[in-house]
Design a protein around this motif. Structure first.
Motif, PDB file in Angstrom:
ATOM      1  N   LEU A  42       0.843  -1.195   0.000  1.00 59.99           N
ATOM      2  CA  LEU A  42       0.000   0.000   0.000  1.00 59.99           C
ATOM      3  C   LEU A  42       0.876   1.241   0.000  1.00 59.99           C
ATOM      4  O   LEU A  42       1.987   1.243   0.553  1.00 59.99           O
ATOM      5  CB  LEU A  42      -0.919  -0.010   1.239  1.00 59.99           C
TER       6      LEU A  42
ATOM      7  N   SER B 198       4.468   9.200  12.183  1.00 60.71           N
ATOM      8  CA  SER B 198       3.195   8.515  11.933  1.00 60.71           C
ATOM      9  C   SER B 198       3.078   8.115  10.472  1.00 60.71           C
ATOM     10  O   SER B 198       3.504   8.851   9.582  1.00 60.71           O
ATOM     11  CB  SER B 198       2.020   9.431  12.271  1.00 60.71           C
ATOM     12  N   ILE B 199       2.490   6.951  10.264  1.00 57.52           N
ATOM     13  CA  ILE B 199       2.199   6.510   8.908  1.00 57.52           C
ATOM     14  C   ILE B 199       0.718   6.757   8.664  1.00 57.52           C
ATOM     15  O   ILE B 199      -0.127   6.380   9.484  1.00 57.52           O
ATOM     16  CB  ILE B 199       2.558   5.022   8.739  1.00 57.52           C
ATOM     17  N   LEU B 200       0.397   7.429   7.571  1.00 61.43           N
ATOM     18  CA  LEU B 200      -0.978   7.831   7.300  1.00 61.43           C
ATOM     19  C   LEU B 200      -1.450   7.202   5.992  1.00 61.43           C
ATOM     20  O   LEU B 200      -0.711   7.171   5.007  1.00 61.43           O
ATOM     21  CB  LEU B 200      -1.082   9.360   7.209  1.00 61.43           C
ATOM     22  N   PHE B 201      -2.648   6.709   6.018  1.00 63.08           N
ATOM     23  CA  PHE B 201      -3.253   6.139   4.818  1.00 63.08           C
ATOM     24  C   PHE B 201      -4.730   6.480   4.854  1.00 63.08           C
ATOM     25  O   PHE B 201      -5.351   6.315   5.897  1.00 63.08           O
ATOM     26  CB  PHE B 201      -3.051   4.624   4.769  1.00 63.08           C
TER      27      PHE B 201
ATOM     28  N   HIS C 218      -9.737  -6.352  11.583  1.00 57.77           N
ATOM     29  CA  HIS C 218     -10.263  -5.624  12.735  1.00 57.77           C
ATOM     30  C   HIS C 218     -11.776  -5.777  12.762  1.00 57.77           C
ATOM     31  O   HIS C 218     -12.375  -5.956  13.813  1.00 57.77           O
ATOM     32  CB  HIS C 218      -9.880  -4.149  12.645  1.00 57.77           C
TER      33      HIS C 218
ATOM     34  N   GLU D  17     -12.237  -3.869   7.506  1.00 62.44           N
ATOM     35  CA  GLU D  17     -11.295  -2.907   8.059  1.00 62.44           C
ATOM     36  C   GLU D  17     -10.142  -3.735   8.613  1.00 62.44           C
ATOM     37  O   GLU D  17     -10.356  -4.594   9.468  1.00 62.44           O
ATOM     38  CB  GLU D  17     -11.954  -2.074   9.158  1.00 62.44           C
TER      39      GLU D  17
ATOM     40  N   ARG E  19      -6.230  -3.990  10.204  1.00 60.60           N
ATOM     41  CA  ARG E  19      -5.120  -3.329  10.877  1.00 60.60           C
ATOM     42  C   ARG E  19      -3.841  -3.925  10.321  1.00 60.60           C
ATOM     43  O   ARG E  19      -3.547  -5.101  10.548  1.00 60.60           O
ATOM     44  CB  ARG E  19      -5.210  -3.544  12.379  1.00 60.60           C
TER      45      ARG E  19
ATOM     46  N   ARG F 133       0.399  -0.590  11.634  1.00 61.97           N
ATOM     47  CA  ARG F 133      -0.529   0.045  12.576  1.00 61.97           C
ATOM     48  C   ARG F 133      -1.481   1.010  11.882  1.00 61.97           C
ATOM     49  O   ARG F 133      -1.925   1.985  12.466  1.00 61.97           O
ATOM     50  CB  ARG F 133       0.244   0.809  13.672  1.00 61.97           C
ATOM     51  N   GLN F 134      -1.763   0.763  10.643  1.00 54.83           N
ATOM     52  CA  GLN F 134      -2.735   1.589   9.936  1.00 54.83           C
ATOM     53  C   GLN F 134      -4.010   0.793   9.719  1.00 54.83           C
ATOM     54  O   GLN F 134      -3.951  -0.400   9.429  1.00 54.83           O
ATOM     55  CB  GLN F 134      -2.180   1.990   8.554  1.00 54.83           C
ATOM     56  N   TYR F 135      -5.159   1.454   9.820  1.00 52.21           N
ATOM     57  CA  TYR F 135      -6.421   0.808   9.462  1.00 52.21           C
ATOM     58  C   TYR F 135      -6.708   1.093   7.994  1.00 52.21           C
ATOM     59  O   TYR F 135      -6.666   2.240   7.568  1.00 52.21           O
ATOM     60  CB  TYR F 135      -7.567   1.337  10.320  1.00 52.21           C
TER      61      TYR F 135
ATOM     62  N   ARG G  75      -9.393   0.175   4.739  1.00 48.49           N
ATOM     63  CA  ARG G  75     -10.685  -0.400   4.386  1.00 48.49           C
ATOM     64  C   ARG G  75     -10.739  -0.700   2.901  1.00 48.49           C
ATOM     65  O   ARG G  75     -10.363   0.133   2.084  1.00 48.49           O
ATOM     66  CB  ARG G  75     -11.786   0.591   4.715  1.00 48.49           C
TER      67      ARG G  75
END
Ligand SMILES: [Zn+2]
Lengths: 126, 383
Positions: free
Chosen positions: A17, A27-30, A59, A78, A80, A84-86, A88
């Motif tokens: 991803l 922080s890793i953001l998605f 999750h 969803e 995880r 550590r990113q959720y 969907r």
């Protein structure tokens, strides 16, 4: 919404991803965006491209029976991820349970382009 | 935020409430819906329109300048008008503006109105215009988000599909006693569990109907009570107002965290604890939400809400009456009006004027809405 090939990339036999990582707080953001870090407030210039494994645990998930435009029923999840990113996305799983290991793969849905779909890790590569 | 509560220094009271029934969309103009509620609230307070100094009109679906267009038909006045949009919390936020106008001394009398209906050509909202891509191809819709929360809740707590459905049985029962509710039928557990299935555990009767309607409340200062001769016995004091924006919480359920923080901010400002709450009107757009939010608000421990609801603790006459109006599940969710309608119900209950859905000895009520963004708005009222 159109297909978002820019959200994933094939690396060998695995689908990664594509998110962003904040150089200020880590922080890793998605999904990726150019606006700023939700975790610490650093501006968009602090966000660098970051690719991470689509492996993770379920999750939650559900089957959707009603949708104005999309053929039903279908499953969504969803997940995880290990980063550590959720995340969907569509799910393709015969008997999903919370906590199970899943991984992203590409599937052709409705003669459309390839879509990112979560499947059981044990079934990946098939 | 540990800001000082200005409502302690300058009290604000709800002195009038009015509603237009929530219903499936009709040809009725939003102006007719809105003015019905406004005139009912003015009559209930025995206040005339020229006494109202500021007006906030909450809506999310009827477009620019809807509020000002509507209020001109009430005749000449010096009122300052603004339209308020905050997704599903639009009405709650309009109420917060009125309360703060009165508490700050900007106005002695303010009106908060919620009015909404589906109209053709409404614009795309912020989440789409922000152009942040998603992987879900439009597959995730509000009910699938909440169906996933239900699945997770069942896995975490051992609650059953039937226990979640009992939220809807209770709230449909309450709505059956509310003449302003969109759904006014008593439903058995079998009715609620019957198809159509919408997503996961959620059936149609566990999802809110989104139609049209209106609600209005008049907020007044201590000075206004005296000057306008308003009946003090029917004035309900606003004890606290809190509003928060969702934060990045990678290790906690974001919906529950937002409700927990906003509720505790409001309770702290009101110097109260969850056990003080007699009436709670919360955002039960989907049955599972009532259980999640009851726990997040501290009404019970984590994982306990399903069993407590089953024992009747959240019934009218129980430990806390949750959604005696019928909530979003039965009273309905026309968007703009919903948060104002919650205040109407709490005021009716605290005045002891709720008729056959009256919760005995109701002294304190809490109104809770969440909206896309996500935002959460909470008010505490007391008699
Ligand atoms: Zn950061």
């Amino acid at each position: 919404m159109s297909d978002r090939e820019d959200l994933w990339i094939e690396k060998g036999s695995e689908i990664f991803l594509r998110g962003v990582r904040c150089t200020n707080c880590g922080s890793i953001l998605f999904p990726p965006q150019p606006y700023g870090c939700e975790a610490c407030g650093a501006d968009g210039g602090s966000l660098e491209d970051f690719e991470f494994s689509s492996q993770g645990t379920l999750h939650s998930f559900t089957t959707v029976y009603v949708h104005p435009k999309i053929e039903t029923p279908y499953q969504v999840a969803e997940v995880r991820t290990e980063a550590r990113q959720y995340v969907r996305a569509r799910l393709d799983h015969p008997d999903p349970k919370v906590g199970e290991a899943v991984i992203g793969c590409l599937q052709i849905i409705d003669d459309d382009d390839a879509q990112f779909v979560f499947v059981p890790t044990s079934q990946a590569g098939g | 935020m540990a800001a000082k509560n200005i409502l302690n220094d300058r009290p604000a009271y709800v002195v009038g409430i009015g509603l237009h029934r929530y219903q499936h969309a009709t040809e009725t103009s939003y102006v007719t819906l809105g003015l019905t509620a406004v005139r009912a609230a003015l009559a209930d307070a025995a206040v005339d329109w020229p006494s109202v100094e500021t007006a906030y009109v909450g809506n999310a679906r009827i477009g620019m300048a809807a509020g000002s267009t509507m209020l001109r038909y009430l005749g000449p006045s010096d009122v300052a008008v603004a339209q308020v949009e905050n997704a599903s919390a639009s009405g709650s936020t309009a109420f917060r503006q009125s309360v703060h106008d009165v508490a700050s001394g900007v106005a002695d009398v303010s009106i908060a109105i919620g009015v909404d209906k589906p109209v053709a050509g409404a614009g795309r909202g912020g989440p789409i215009n922000a152009n942040v891509p998603t992987l879900d191809h439009g597959l995730i819709v509000p009910f699938s988000h909440f169906a996933m929360l239900a699945e997770r809740y069942m896995a975490d707590t051992g609650a059953t599909v039937e226990q979640i459905a009992k939220v809807a049985v209770k709230n449909h029962g309450n709505g059956a006693r509310n003449p302003f509710a969109q759904r006014q039928k008593v439903r058995t557990l079998e009715d609620v569990l019957a198809p159509p299935q919408i997503s996961g555990a959620l059936t149609r009767l566990q999802c809110t109907p989104v139609g049209e309607g209106a609600a209005a409340v008049i907020v007044a200062s201590e000075d206004a009570l005296k000057k306008l001769g308003i009946d003090r016995d029917r004035a309900i004091r606003v004890a606290a107002s809190a509003s928060r924006l969702q934060e990045f919480t990678p290790d906690e359920n974001a919906d529950a965290a937002l409700t927990r923080k906003t509720t505790f901010e409001a309770l702290e400002a009101a110097s109260m604890s969850p056990r003080d709450l007699d009436i709670i009107e919360l955002h039960d757009a989907f049955s599972i939400e009532e259980l999640l939010y009851a726990e997040a608000m501290g009404l019970c421990g984590t994982g306990e809400a399903a069993a407590r609801l089953e024992r009747g603790e959240y019934d009218i006459g129980g430990k806390h009456a949750i959604s005696p109006s019928g909530g979003l599940l039965a009273m309905g969710h026309p968007i703009g009006p919903t948060g104002v309608g919650q205040v109407c119900e709490i005021v009716r209950q605290l005045r002891n004027e709720a008729g056959d859905r009256q919760h005995p000895q109701a002294k304190v009520g809490l109104a809770h809405m969440v909206g896309v963004g996500a935002v959460c708005v909470v008010h505490v009222l007391k008699r």
